[in-house]
Design an enzyme around this catalytic site. Sequence first.
Site, PDB file in Angstrom:
ATOM      1  N   ASP A  23      13.299  -2.493 -15.295  1.00  0.00           N
ATOM      2  CA  ASP A  23      13.880  -3.440 -16.256  1.00  0.00           C
ATOM      3  C   ASP A  23      12.873  -4.035 -17.238  1.00  0.00           C
ATOM      4  O   ASP A  23      12.929  -5.239 -17.544  1.00  0.00           O
ATOM      5  CB  ASP A  23      14.589  -4.569 -15.510  1.00  0.00           C
ATOM      6  N   ASP A  65      18.937  -2.928 -16.971  1.00  0.00           N
ATOM      7  CA  ASP A  65      20.235  -3.602 -17.004  1.00  0.00           C
ATOM      8  C   ASP A  65      20.975  -3.060 -18.227  1.00  0.00           C
ATOM      9  O   ASP A  65      20.425  -3.064 -19.345  1.00  0.00           O
ATOM     10  CB  ASP A  65      20.045  -5.116 -17.144  1.00  0.00           C
ATOM     11  N   HIS A  67      24.531  -3.868 -19.092  1.00  0.00           N
ATOM     12  CA  HIS A  67      25.789  -4.543 -18.796  1.00  0.00           C
ATOM     13  C   HIS A  67      26.826  -4.342 -19.904  1.00  0.00           C
ATOM     14  O   HIS A  67      26.515  -4.475 -21.088  1.00  0.00           O
ATOM     15  CB  HIS A  67      25.553  -6.029 -18.605  1.00  0.00           C
ATOM     16  N   HIS A  87      22.996 -11.091 -21.041  1.00  0.00           N
ATOM     17  CA  HIS A  87      21.685 -10.440 -21.149  1.00  0.00           C
ATOM     18  C   HIS A  87      21.870  -8.954 -20.895  1.00  0.00           C
ATOM     19  O   HIS A  87      22.877  -8.535 -20.329  1.00  0.00           O
ATOM     20  CB  HIS A  87      20.705 -11.033 -20.130  1.00  0.00           C
ATOM     21  N   LYS A 112      22.051   0.418 -14.839  1.00  0.00           N
ATOM     22  CA  LYS A 112      22.777  -0.239 -13.753  1.00  0.00           C
ATOM     23  C   LYS A 112      23.555  -1.443 -14.267  1.00  0.00           C
ATOM     24  O   LYS A 112      23.275  -1.972 -15.339  1.00  0.00           O
ATOM     25  CB  LYS A 112      21.798  -0.688 -12.659  1.00  0.00           C
ATOM     26  N   CYS A 170      14.790  -8.289  -9.738  1.00  0.00           N
ATOM     27  CA  CYS A 170      15.100  -6.862  -9.693  1.00  0.00           C
ATOM     28  C   CYS A 170      13.965  -6.006  -9.125  1.00  0.00           C
ATOM     29  O   CYS A 170      14.220  -4.987  -8.483  1.00  0.00           O
ATOM     30  CB  CYS A 170      15.508  -6.367 -11.078  1.00  0.00           C
TER      31      CYS A 170
END
Length: 215
Positions: A23, A65, A67, A87, A112, A170
């Site tokens: 990340d 990430d 999202h 975020h 993810k 993470c």
Amino acid sequence: MRYSGFGTFQEERSRARALIVVDVQPTFCEGGELGVQGGNAVAERIADYVNEHRSEYAYIATTQDWHIEPGTHWSEHPDFVDTWPVHGKAGTANAELHPAIAALNIEHHFKKGQYSPSYSGFEGFEDNTDRIPTREEVSTAMAAGRTLANGLKTAGITRVDVVGLAESHCVKETALDAKKLGFEVHVIENLTEPVSEELGIAARRQMSEAGIILD
């Protein structure tokens, strides 16, 4: 296993070792939605490390990430424990890899948290594009086994080195999952930063108690 010399030993060792860059995205660096103090410097140090040590790894991967609709993971009134401001929003510049990491041309990328909360890189699937997948596409990819665990297994990895952001979240969860899967796990302390020193201390204690080596 017999080794004819140091060079052969080093080759065997490299074939069994992986580096997971967790990340390292602008969203988690200074100026980002959940910026970690020192995040940009970590990105640069990781880039230098990869350039210097790339030959020591049989497998290198990033996690992000990514999202889309992560449910309660996003909140207008976040508690910064289970809920967070928006975020890592898929398709935005801050969800891309940090430029220092993108320039490394790493081969494997795991995204993810598309439609659910996610912390560990082992919860994502390999996606080397910048597409915004549907729920069905995410489910299909996971069912097909395009996971970090399977990628490491296929590559014959026995040791995983974990770096990135943030150590207290993470990085910690990715390292713990790697340990649960039976890998020898190292977290390289100079190549990560926690959200806060207090959370960093707690994360390091938890990782050490799980048998993870803090280098």
